[in-house]
Design a protein around this motif. Structure first.
Motif, PDB file in Angstrom:
ATOM      1  N   ALA A   1      63.707  43.042   2.130  1.00  0.00           N
ATOM      2  CA  ALA A   1      64.511  44.345   2.113  1.00  0.00           C
ATOM      3  C   ALA A   1      65.484  44.637   3.088  1.00  0.00           C
ATOM      4  O   ALA A   1      66.272  45.311   2.793  1.00  0.00           O
ATOM      5  N   TYR A   2      64.881  44.196   4.278  1.00  0.00           N
ATOM      6  CA  TYR A   2      65.841  44.696   5.455  1.00  0.00           C
ATOM      7  C   TYR A   2      67.030  43.680   5.542  1.00  0.00           C
ATOM      8  O   TYR A   2      68.025  43.883   6.428  1.00  0.00           O
ATOM      9  N   LYS A   3      66.909  42.293   5.086  1.00  0.00           N
ATOM     10  CA  LYS A   3      67.818  41.149   5.449  1.00  0.00           C
ATOM     11  C   LYS A   3      68.294  41.017   6.738  1.00  0.00           C
ATOM     12  O   LYS A   3      69.437  41.034   7.025  1.00  0.00           O
ATOM     13  N   PRO A   4      67.565  40.791   7.752  1.00  0.00           N
ATOM     14  CA  PRO A   4      67.868  40.746   9.218  1.00  0.00           C
ATOM     15  C   PRO A   4      69.025  39.473   9.284  1.00  0.00           C
ATOM     16  O   PRO A   4      69.907  39.449  10.133  1.00  0.00           O
ATOM     17  N   GLU A   5      68.861  38.292   8.728  1.00  0.00           N
ATOM     18  CA  GLU A   5      69.684  37.428   8.818  1.00  0.00           C
ATOM     19  C   GLU A   5      71.159  37.686   8.184  1.00  0.00           C
ATOM     20  O   GLU A   5      72.071  37.044   8.687  1.00  0.00           O
ATOM     21  N   GLU A   6      71.280  38.716   7.533  1.00  0.00           N
ATOM     22  CA  GLU A   6      72.654  39.208   7.152  1.00  0.00           C
ATOM     23  C   GLU A   6      73.413  40.214   7.940  1.00  0.00           C
ATOM     24  O   GLU A   6      74.549  40.602   7.854  1.00  0.00           O
ATOM     25  N   ILE A   7      72.679  40.728   9.113  1.00  0.00           N
ATOM     26  CA  ILE A   7      73.309  41.702  10.171  1.00  0.00           C
ATOM     27  C   ILE A   7      74.350  40.814  10.810  1.00  0.00           C
ATOM     28  O   ILE A   7      74.183  39.859  11.400  1.00  0.00           O
TER      29      ILE A   7
ATOM     30  N   LYS B   1      53.159  37.477   4.350  1.00  0.00           N
ATOM     31  CA  LYS B   1      53.539  38.144   3.030  1.00  0.00           C
ATOM     32  C   LYS B   1      54.462  39.233   3.410  1.00  0.00           C
ATOM     33  O   LYS B   1      55.329  39.815   2.859  1.00  0.00           O
ATOM     34  N   ASP B   2      53.709  40.163   4.420  1.00  0.00           N
ATOM     35  CA  ASP B   2      54.506  41.514   4.788  1.00  0.00           C
ATOM     36  C   ASP B   2      55.501  41.123   5.508  1.00  0.00           C
ATOM     37  O   ASP B   2      56.551  41.889   5.281  1.00  0.00           O
ATOM     38  N   SER B   3      55.786  40.197   6.114  1.00  0.00           N
ATOM     39  CA  SER B   3      56.924  39.626   6.911  1.00  0.00           C
ATOM     40  C   SER B   3      58.120  39.545   5.861  1.00  0.00           C
ATOM     41  O   SER B   3      59.301  39.907   5.866  1.00  0.00           O
ATOM     42  N   LEU B   4      57.663  38.757   4.751  1.00  0.00           N
ATOM     43  CA  LEU B   4      58.617  37.949   3.571  1.00  0.00           C
ATOM     44  C   LEU B   4      59.090  39.388   3.085  1.00  0.00           C
ATOM     45  O   LEU B   4      60.432  39.570   2.648  1.00  0.00           O
ATOM     46  N   LYS B   5      58.170  40.232   2.462  1.00  0.00           N
ATOM     47  CA  LYS B   5      58.749  41.529   1.856  1.00  0.00           C
ATOM     48  C   LYS B   5      59.780  42.367   2.769  1.00  0.00           C
ATOM     49  O   LYS B   5      60.805  42.845   2.549  1.00  0.00           O
ATOM     50  N   TRP B   6      59.473  42.448   4.233  1.00  0.00           N
ATOM     51  CA  TRP B   6      60.447  43.016   5.098  1.00  0.00           C
ATOM     52  C   TRP B   6      61.789  42.472   5.088  1.00  0.00           C
ATOM     53  O   TRP B   6      62.839  43.134   5.142  1.00  0.00           O
ATOM     54  N   ARG B   7      61.817  41.215   5.183  1.00  0.00           N
ATOM     55  CA  ARG B   7      62.936  40.486   5.397  1.00  0.00           C
ATOM     56  C   ARG B   7      63.792  40.469   4.022  1.00  0.00           C
ATOM     57  O   ARG B   7      64.880  40.483   4.062  1.00  0.00           O
TER      58      ARG B   7
ATOM     59  N   LEU C   1      49.301  29.493  -1.005  1.00  0.00           N
ATOM     60  CA  LEU C   1      48.899  31.053  -1.261  1.00  0.00           C
ATOM     61  C   LEU C   1      50.272  31.773  -1.422  1.00  0.00           C
ATOM     62  O   LEU C   1      50.287  32.527  -2.294  1.00  0.00           O
ATOM     63  N   ILE C   2      51.257  31.370  -0.936  1.00  0.00           N
ATOM     64  CA  ILE C   2      52.450  32.317  -0.916  1.00  0.00           C
ATOM     65  C   ILE C   2      53.312  31.780  -2.274  1.00  0.00           C
ATOM     66  O   ILE C   2      53.706  32.845  -2.918  1.00  0.00           O
ATOM     67  N   GLY C   3      53.204  30.613  -2.639  1.00  0.00           N
ATOM     68  CA  GLY C   3      53.759  30.313  -3.696  1.00  0.00           C
ATOM     69  C   GLY C   3      55.278  30.119  -3.392  1.00  0.00           C
ATOM     70  O   GLY C   3      56.085  30.165  -2.374  1.00  0.00           O
ATOM     71  N   PRO C   4      56.025  29.822  -4.909  1.00  0.00           N
ATOM     72  CA  PRO C   4      57.467  29.535  -4.854  1.00  0.00           C
ATOM     73  C   PRO C   4      58.107  30.895  -4.124  1.00  0.00           C
ATOM     74  O   PRO C   4      57.830  31.876  -4.531  1.00  0.00           O
ATOM     75  N   LEU C   5      59.235  30.421  -3.436  1.00  0.00           N
ATOM     76  CA  LEU C   5      59.947  31.499  -2.925  1.00  0.00           C
ATOM     77  C   LEU C   5      61.472  31.298  -3.104  1.00  0.00           C
ATOM     78  O   LEU C   5      61.994  29.959  -3.304  1.00  0.00           O
ATOM     79  N   PRO C   6      62.324  32.236  -2.967  1.00  0.00           N
ATOM     80  CA  PRO C   6      63.940  32.011  -3.008  1.00  0.00           C
ATOM     81  C   PRO C   6      64.390  31.419  -1.797  1.00  0.00           C
ATOM     82  O   PRO C   6      63.548  31.169  -0.734  1.00  0.00           O
ATOM     83  N   GLU C   7      65.738  30.732  -1.811  1.00  0.00           N
ATOM     84  CA  GLU C   7      65.870  29.665  -0.613  1.00  0.00           C
ATOM     85  C   GLU C   7      65.778  30.395   0.601  1.00  0.00           C
ATOM     86  O   GLU C   7      65.269  29.694   1.509  1.00  0.00           O
ATOM     87  N   LYS C   8      66.333  31.505   1.026  1.00  0.00           N
ATOM     88  CA  LYS C   8      66.451  32.119   2.477  1.00  0.00           C
ATOM     89  C   LYS C   8      64.958  32.224   2.875  1.00  0.00           C
ATOM     90  O   LYS C   8      64.364  31.865   3.989  1.00  0.00           O
ATOM     91  N   LEU C   9      63.986  32.770   2.087  1.00  0.00           N
ATOM     92  CA  LEU C   9      62.637  32.949   2.337  1.00  0.00           C
ATOM     93  C   LEU C   9      61.868  31.642   2.578  1.00  0.00           C
ATOM     94  O   LEU C   9      61.033  31.293   3.406  1.00  0.00           O
ATOM     95  N   SER C  10      62.359  30.516   1.836  1.00  0.00           N
ATOM     96  CA  SER C  10      61.815  29.306   1.795  1.00  0.00           C
ATOM     97  C   SER C  10      62.110  28.543   3.177  1.00  0.00           C
ATOM     98  O   SER C  10      61.281  27.950   4.029  1.00  0.00           O
ATOM     99  N   ILE C  11      63.241  28.947   3.563  1.00  0.00           N
ATOM    100  CA  ILE C  11      63.934  28.375   4.848  1.00  0.00           C
ATOM    101  C   ILE C  11      63.183  28.997   5.999  1.00  0.00           C
ATOM    102  O   ILE C  11      62.723  28.207   6.795  1.00  0.00           O
TER     103      ILE C  11
ATOM    104  N   LEU D   1      68.299  45.840  17.778  1.00  0.00           N
ATOM    105  CA  LEU D   1      67.252  45.021  18.358  1.00  0.00           C
ATOM    106  C   LEU D   1      66.978  43.725  17.326  1.00  0.00           C
ATOM    107  O   LEU D   1      66.823  42.308  17.952  1.00  0.00           O
ATOM    108  N   VAL D   2      66.718  44.093  16.312  1.00  0.00           N
ATOM    109  CA  VAL D   2      66.647  42.743  15.043  1.00  0.00           C
ATOM    110  C   VAL D   2      67.687  41.750  15.335  1.00  0.00           C
ATOM    111  O   VAL D   2      67.599  40.684  15.005  1.00  0.00           O
ATOM    112  N   TYR D   3      69.308  42.181  15.292  1.00  0.00           N
ATOM    113  CA  TYR D   3      70.196  41.408  15.378  1.00  0.00           C
ATOM    114  C   TYR D   3      69.945  40.417  16.801  1.00  0.00           C
ATOM    115  O   TYR D   3      70.362  39.239  16.525  1.00  0.00           O
ATOM    116  N   CYS D   4      69.670  41.107  17.707  1.00  0.00           N
ATOM    117  CA  CYS D   4      69.536  40.316  18.917  1.00  0.00           C
ATOM    118  C   CYS D   4      68.373  39.290  18.668  1.00  0.00           C
ATOM    119  O   CYS D   4      68.509  37.992  19.344  1.00  0.00           O
ATOM    120  N   MET D   5      67.220  39.701  18.222  1.00  0.00           N
ATOM    121  CA  MET D   5      66.044  38.779  18.016  1.00  0.00           C
ATOM    122  C   MET D   5      66.541  37.641  17.188  1.00  0.00           C
ATOM    123  O   MET D   5      66.353  36.601  17.358  1.00  0.00           O
TER     124      MET D   5
END
Length: 332
Positions: free
Chosen positions: A76-82, A68-74, A32-42, A129-133
């Protein structure tokens, strides 16, 4: 259970599905989610998808919408890049940090000290907080999906309660880090905190509420809770353990800088960054998922999701009224 959450005494995760049944649901969510770019796929590993399924009582449509909502958030927010340098100023007082030790189930431990709040910026507090998580998740051992929160209430008072931060924190943690919490230890909370928590309790799922433990230094039952969860020689003395090292910002900064390197390697799989796909194209791909074709998707999900912002506002406001009354009574 070949995929999904690792069962531990505190998370209550039971093998309600066979491995084949769970894998079939994971595959359906991924379809249902379908193809995703690399980071979201990981991010969409089998274990990650199973957490979303568990959070939505194995309902594929609801789990897909949540993911899906989490993927949109990630996206936009790019938590893994903090990185540490982005949030170091928020960390100076040791209000949140990852402990050097783990619990007896191998879970990462986040220490939280709300009385050491050093910022009035909601945006900055949430970013840290997101960085710590993200850092806590990075340091989970293979097969373990959950962490422990140790919340120290020493010095805590009414000024440490922020409606705006509380609401945003709840939104981020519940909506984008589902089933990451194994157990939350509330250590020596003041009496005025209990009525506030009582007001919030009805809005928590039973499995979430059961993860919250009130622990008091002078209570024998509380001592057993800590001994069952932690190696007392590694546990900080502030929580009844024998470790007197405490928090050192310089030492912690070095640990985080090293983890930042590991974070980059994890999300790129050690490969040079490729051209970033256009966000509009990715967003369009996510928006194309049909979540309303099943009548289940439009059902009110009160039992599965956090309360709306309006209800959260009412709950927190009611809690503050109770707190004010309680403090007034104690003052007289």
């Amino acid at each position: 259970m070949s995929v999904g959450l690792k069962k531990s005494p505190s998370n209550g995760c039971e093998n309600l599905l066979t491995s084949d049944e769970l894998q079939a649901k994971i595959n359906e969510v991924r379809r249902l989610i379908g193809p995703l770019p690399e980071k979201l796929s990981i991010y969409c590993s089998d274990a990650s998808i199973s957490r979303y399924l568990w959070a939505r009582a194995w309902n594929v449509k609801k789990a897909t919408k949540m993911l899906k909502d989490s993927l949109k958030w990630r996206l936009a927010y790019k938590p893994e890049e903090i990185r540490w340098e982005d949030v170091a100023h928020e960390a100076e007082t040791g209000k949140i940090y990852r402990s050097n030790s783990i619990d007896k189930h191998g879970r990462t431990v986040l220490v939280m000290r709300p009385s050491r709040q050093n910022s009035k910026s909601t945006k900055g507090q949430i970013k840290y907080l997101v960085y710590c998580m993200e850092n806590a998740v990075l340091n989970l051992p293979p097969g373990q999906e959950q962490m422990v929160w140790l919340i120290d209430f020493e010095g805590f008072n009414l000024s440490n309660i922020s409606v705006k931060v509380t609401r945003e924190t709840a939104h981020v943690l519940q909506d984008h880090y589902p089933e990451r919490l194994g157990v939350a230890i509330l250590y020596n909370p003041p009496k005025f905190f209990e009525p506030f928590f009582t007001v919030v309790k009805p809005f928590l799922e039973p499995k979430t509420y059961n993860k919250v433990k009130f622990v008091y230094a002078d209570d024998n039952n509380s001592k057993k809770i800590m001994e069952d969860l932690f190696d007392m020689d590694q546990l900080e003395s502030a929580f009844g353990g024998n470790n007197n090292r405490g928090f050192d910002i310089n030492e912690y900064a070095e640990r985080m800088r090293e983890d930042d390197k590991r974070m980059f390697s994890f999300w790129t799989r050690g490969n040079p960054p490729s051209a970033t796909p256009e966000p509009a194209l990715i967003s369009a791909s996510l928006d194309s998922i049909n979540l309303e074709s099943d009548s289940d998707a439009s059902v009110n999900e009160k039992t599965n999701v956090s309360p709306s912002n309006q209800v959260e506002q009412e709950v927190v406001s009611s809690g503050e009224d109770i707190l004010a009354t309680d403090v007034s009574k104690n003052a007289t």
